[in-house]
Design a protein around this motif. Structure first.
Motif, mmCIF file in Angstrom:
data_model
loop_
_atom_site.group_PDB
_atom_site.id
_atom_site.type_symbol
_atom_site.label_atom_id
_atom_site.label_comp_id
_atom_site.label_asym_id
_atom_site.label_seq_id
_atom_site.Cartn_x
_atom_site.Cartn_y
_atom_site.Cartn_z
ATOM 1 N N VAL A 1 -7.777 0.660 4.097
ATOM 2 C CA VAL A 1 -7.182 1.937 3.676
ATOM 3 C C VAL A 1 -8.010 2.693 2.637
ATOM 4 C CG1 VAL A 1 -4.831 1.237 4.253
ATOM 5 C CG2 VAL A 1 -5.686 0.829 1.937
ATOM 6 N N TYR B 1 0.835 -1.199 0.000
ATOM 7 C CA TYR B 1 0.000 0.000 0.000
ATOM 8 C C TYR B 1 0.873 1.253 0.000
ATOM 9 C CZ TYR B 1 -2.304 3.963 2.218
ATOM 10 O OH TYR B 1 -2.730 5.230 2.527
ATOM 11 N N TYR B 2 1.817 1.314 0.931
ATOM 12 C CA TYR B 2 2.590 2.540 1.089
ATOM 13 C C TYR B 2 3.434 2.848 -0.143
ATOM 14 C CZ TYR B 2 5.477 6.215 2.894
ATOM 15 O OH TYR B 2 6.108 7.419 3.053
ATOM 16 N N SER C 1 -0.889 6.506 -7.210
ATOM 17 C CA SER C 1 -1.725 7.691 -7.024
ATOM 18 C C SER C 1 -1.162 8.896 -7.764
ATOM 19 C CB SER C 1 -1.890 8.003 -5.540
ATOM 20 O OG SER C 1 -0.669 8.426 -4.988
ATOM 21 N N PHE D 1 0.890 2.093 -3.863
ATOM 22 C CA PHE D 1 -0.245 3.000 -4.001
ATOM 23 C C PHE D 1 0.227 4.442 -4.097
ATOM 24 C CE2 PHE D 1 -2.543 -0.634 -3.493
ATOM 25 C CZ PHE D 1 -3.892 -0.475 -3.249
ATOM 26 N N GLY D 2 1.319 4.755 -3.429
ATOM 27 C CA GLY D 2 1.883 6.093 -3.542
ATOM 28 C C GLY D 2 2.316 6.380 -4.962
ATOM 29 N N HIS E 1 -3.298 8.935 1.487
ATOM 30 C CA HIS E 1 -2.135 8.053 1.398
ATOM 31 C C HIS E 1 -1.013 8.635 2.252
ATOM 32 C CE1 HIS E 1 1.583 6.427 -0.289
ATOM 33 N NE2 HIS E 1 0.872 5.326 -0.324
ATOM 34 N N SER E 2 -0.671 7.924 3.328
ATOM 35 C CA SER E 2 0.423 8.375 4.188
ATOM 36 C C SER E 2 0.980 7.197 4.971
ATOM 37 C CB SER E 2 -0.064 9.450 5.171
ATOM 38 O OG SER E 2 -0.883 8.875 6.176
#
Length: 161
Positions: A95, A33-34, A41, A37-38, A100-101
């Motif tokens: 999430v 995800y981190y 995005s 997805f970063g 996004h963080s």
């Protein structure tokens, strides 16, 4: 064929980790995800509908994996700790619709694991569904519970994010 099936349901054999394989798979999902997805995005096409794409992916992967999990359960046992694709999908539910963080990644990991392990109302009942449905659905609901908690935290304590 069994090798490929077990590779898939165990997410690259993460499920074969000797202890806490669900937690390891959830941690893997948090890393995915981190970092991924970063990156996604920032891609223009993904930026248009990132949550809809993730929801569609969760639904499609869940529906594809239900019969695969059913087959794997015959060999590995019902909701075997080796089957961890459900943890990855549940984490991605946790999430959804959040910024996004790194903090979201961490909080989602913590809340998702709490709900997945503690099995509050309805999660435990879903786990007993037959034919692979229970394996997937209980983790998706744990992800929904985690997401609701994170949405509330984001509103009440935005400085934590």
């Amino acid at each position: 064929m069994k090798f490929i099936r077990n590779l898939l349901v165990s997410v690259g054999f993460i499920g074969y980790f000797p202890f806490a394989s669900g937690t390891v798979a959830s941690f893997f999902a948090a890393i995915l995800y981190y970092f991924c997805f970063g990156f996604l995005s920032r891609a223009e096409i993904i930026n248009l509908y990132p949550n809809l794409i993730v929801i569609a992916g969760i639904i499609i992967v869940s529906l594809i994996f239900i019969p695969i999990i059913k087959s794997a359960e015959k060999e590995l046992g019902h909701d075997s700790h080796k089957i961890v694709i459900d943890e990855v999908l549940g984490y991605f539910v946790a999430v959804l619709f959040l910024p996004h963080s790194l903090m979201v990644a961490i909080y989602a990991f913590i809340f998702f694991r709490i709900f997945d392990i503690a099995k509050p109302p309805f999660i435990n009942e879903l786990q007993s569904l037959p034919h692979g449905w229970g394996v997937i659905c209980d983790d998706l609901l744990a992800g929904i519970y985690a997401n609701i908690c994170l949405q509330i935290l984001l509103i009440v304590f935005p400085q934590f994010f």
